[in-house]
Design a protein around this motif. Structure first.
Motif, PDB file in Angstrom:
ATOM      1  N   UNK A   9     -10.097   1.757  -9.353  1.00 32.40           N
ATOM      2  CA  UNK A   9      -9.685   2.608 -10.451  1.00 32.40           C
ATOM      3  C   UNK A   9     -10.880   3.236 -11.155  1.00 32.40           C
ATOM      4  N   UNK A  10     -10.666   4.428 -11.728  1.00 32.93           N
ATOM      5  CA  UNK A  10     -11.758   5.152 -12.370  1.00 32.93           C
ATOM      6  C   UNK A  10     -11.209   6.310 -13.188  1.00 32.93           C
ATOM      7  N   UNK A  11     -12.112   6.984 -13.876  1.00 37.62           N
ATOM      8  CA  UNK A  11     -11.805   8.243 -14.561  1.00 37.62           C
ATOM      9  C   UNK A  11     -12.141   9.385 -13.605  1.00 37.62           C
ATOM     10  N   UNK A  12     -11.155  10.234 -13.327  1.00 36.25           N
ATOM     11  CA  UNK A  12     -11.379  11.355 -12.424  1.00 36.25           C
ATOM     12  C   UNK A  12     -10.769  12.621 -13.025  1.00 36.25           C
ATOM     13  N   UNK A  13     -11.307  13.797 -12.703  1.00 35.11           N
ATOM     14  CA  UNK A  13     -10.726  15.048 -13.212  1.00 35.11           C
ATOM     15  C   UNK A  13      -9.470  15.403 -12.436  1.00 35.11           C
ATOM     16  N   UNK A  14      -8.625  16.236 -13.017  1.00 38.54           N
ATOM     17  CA  UNK A  14      -7.452  16.715 -12.274  1.00 38.54           C
ATOM     18  C   UNK A  14      -7.869  17.357 -10.956  1.00 38.54           C
ATOM     19  N   UNK A  15      -7.085  17.067  -9.924  1.00 38.51           N
ATOM     20  CA  UNK A  15      -7.414  17.547  -8.589  1.00 38.51           C
ATOM     21  C   UNK A  15      -8.278  16.609  -7.784  1.00 38.51           C
ATOM     22  N   UNK A  16      -8.776  15.578  -8.424  1.00 40.97           N
ATOM     23  CA  UNK A  16      -9.649  14.635  -7.745  1.00 40.97           C
ATOM     24  C   UNK A  16      -8.892  13.621  -6.903  1.00 40.97           C
ATOM     25  N   UNK A  17      -9.661  12.734  -6.267  1.00 43.21           N
ATOM     26  CA  UNK A  17      -9.113  11.716  -5.378  1.00 43.21           C
ATOM     27  C   UNK A  17      -9.679  10.347  -5.722  1.00 43.21           C
ATOM     28  N   UNK A  18      -8.902   9.336  -5.423  1.00 47.53           N
ATOM     29  CA  UNK A  18      -9.339   7.953  -5.555  1.00 47.53           C
ATOM     30  C   UNK A  18      -8.704   7.146  -4.428  1.00 47.53           C
ATOM     31  N   UNK A  19      -9.372   6.057  -4.067  1.00 44.23           N
ATOM     32  CA  UNK A  19      -8.813   5.114  -3.114  1.00 44.23           C
ATOM     33  C   UNK A  19      -8.809   3.741  -3.758  1.00 44.23           C
ATOM     34  N   UNK A  20      -7.615   3.200  -3.934  1.00 45.24           N
ATOM     35  CA  UNK A  20      -7.476   1.862  -4.475  1.00 45.24           C
ATOM     36  C   UNK A  20      -7.390   0.854  -3.340  1.00 45.24           C
ATOM     37  N   UNK A  21      -7.941  -0.333  -3.590  1.00 44.76           N
ATOM     38  CA  UNK A  21      -7.869  -1.421  -2.620  1.00 44.76           C
ATOM     39  C   UNK A  21      -7.260  -2.648  -3.270  1.00 44.76           C
ATOM     40  N   UNK A  22      -6.574  -3.433  -2.471  1.00 40.43           N
ATOM     41  CA  UNK A  22      -5.992  -4.691  -2.927  1.00 40.43           C
ATOM     42  C   UNK A  22      -6.293  -5.742  -1.873  1.00 40.43           C
ATOM     43  N   UNK A  23      -7.160  -6.682  -2.225  1.00 43.58           N
ATOM     44  CA  UNK A  23      -7.521  -7.754  -1.305  1.00 43.58           C
ATOM     45  C   UNK A  23      -6.726  -9.002  -1.653  1.00 43.58           C
ATOM     46  N   UNK A  24      -6.042  -9.536  -0.670  1.00 49.60           N
ATOM     47  CA  UNK A  24      -5.209 -10.712  -0.870  1.00 49.60           C
ATOM     48  C   UNK A  24      -5.874 -11.955  -0.303  1.00 49.60           C
ATOM     49  N   UNK A  25      -5.673 -13.071  -0.979  1.00 48.71           N
ATOM     50  CA  UNK A  25      -6.135 -14.362  -0.479  1.00 48.71           C
ATOM     51  C   UNK A  25      -5.094 -15.419  -0.818  1.00 48.71           C
ATOM     52  N   UNK A  26      -5.055 -16.464  -0.019  1.00 46.51           N
ATOM     53  CA  UNK A  26      -4.117 -17.543  -0.274  1.00 46.51           C
ATOM     54  C   UNK A  26      -2.730 -17.315   0.281  1.00 46.51           C
ATOM     55  N   UNK A  27      -2.528 -16.208   1.005  1.00 47.70           N
ATOM     56  CA  UNK A  27      -1.239 -15.922   1.620  1.00 47.70           C
ATOM     57  C   UNK A  27      -1.457 -15.496   3.069  1.00 47.70           C
ATOM     58  N   UNK A  28      -0.390 -15.590   3.861  1.00 46.03           N
ATOM     59  CA  UNK A  28      -0.438 -15.054   5.224  1.00 46.03           C
ATOM     60  C   UNK A  28      -0.087 -13.574   5.117  1.00 46.03           C
ATOM     61  N   UNK A  29      -1.099 -12.775   4.960  1.00 47.57           N
ATOM     62  CA  UNK A  29      -0.947 -11.380   4.562  1.00 47.57           C
ATOM     63  C   UNK A  29      -0.001 -10.607   5.480  1.00 47.57           C
ATOM     64  N   UNK A  30      -0.079 -10.846   6.754  1.00 50.07           N
ATOM     65  CA  UNK A  30       0.727 -10.099   7.710  1.00 50.07           C
ATOM     66  C   UNK A  30       2.227 -10.275   7.549  1.00 50.07           C
ATOM     67  N   UNK A  31       2.654 -11.313   6.842  1.00 48.54           N
ATOM     68  CA  UNK A  31       4.076 -11.547   6.616  1.00 48.54           C
ATOM     69  C   UNK A  31       4.615 -10.753   5.428  1.00 48.54           C
ATOM     70  N   UNK A  32       3.718 -10.287   4.590  1.00 46.21           N
ATOM     71  CA  UNK A  32       4.105  -9.735   3.297  1.00 46.21           C
ATOM     72  C   UNK A  32       4.316  -8.228   3.319  1.00 46.21           C
ATOM     73  N   UNK A  33       5.379  -7.809   2.619  1.00 48.57           N
ATOM     74  CA  UNK A  33       5.546  -6.407   2.285  1.00 48.57           C
ATOM     75  C   UNK A  33       4.661  -6.131   1.065  1.00 48.57           C
ATOM     76  N   UNK A  34       3.910  -5.043   1.105  1.00 46.88           N
ATOM     77  CA  UNK A  34       2.979  -4.740   0.027  1.00 46.88           C
ATOM     78  C   UNK A  34       3.410  -3.478  -0.711  1.00 46.88           C
ATOM     79  N   UNK A  35       3.123  -3.453  -1.998  1.00 47.37           N
ATOM     80  CA  UNK A  35       3.492  -2.280  -2.785  1.00 47.37           C
ATOM     81  C   UNK A  35       2.460  -1.996  -3.855  1.00 47.37           C
TER      82      UNK A  35
END
Length: 115
Positions: A9-35
């Protein structure tokens, strides 16, 4: 201990782009639906995009064509690529993982779109 940790997350001007990441631990990630959800001040938390464990994606109408959700099961990570950002996209963005009765949230990352 289950953890979902968002970043990007960040401050960006209109028209800009961002890439959010979510790193999971403690779960079997491949089983989970992510949102990815977001919550702006005074508003309810809303679903932005989801990806099933099989890779099927869904999007809110407001972000369709601008945002892309993806996942890398080898890295236990979900992503949200956000392009053509507008001020209305300003919110705290939360990662969510669910499988059966298991339901987990990250702590959120702030996205602010402003000139």
């Amino acid at each position: 201990q289950v953890q979902l940790v968002e970043s990007g997350g960040a401050l960006v001007p209109p028209g800009g782009s961002l890439r959010l990441s979510c790193v999971a631990s403690g779960i079997e990630f491949g089983l989970y639906h992510m949102g990815w959800y977001r919550q702006a001040p005074g508003n309810e938390r809303e679903l932005v995009a989801g990806i099933t464990r099989d890779g099927v994606t869904t999007y809110a109408d407001s972000v369709q064509g601008r945002f892309t959700i993806s996942r890398d099961n080898a890295k236990n990570t979900a992503f949200l690529q956000m392009n053509s950002l507008i001020p209305e996209d300003t919110a705290v963005y939360y990662c969510n993982g669910r499988w059966a009765q298991n339901h987990y949230w990250g702590q959120g990352t702030q996205v602010t779109v402003s000139s």
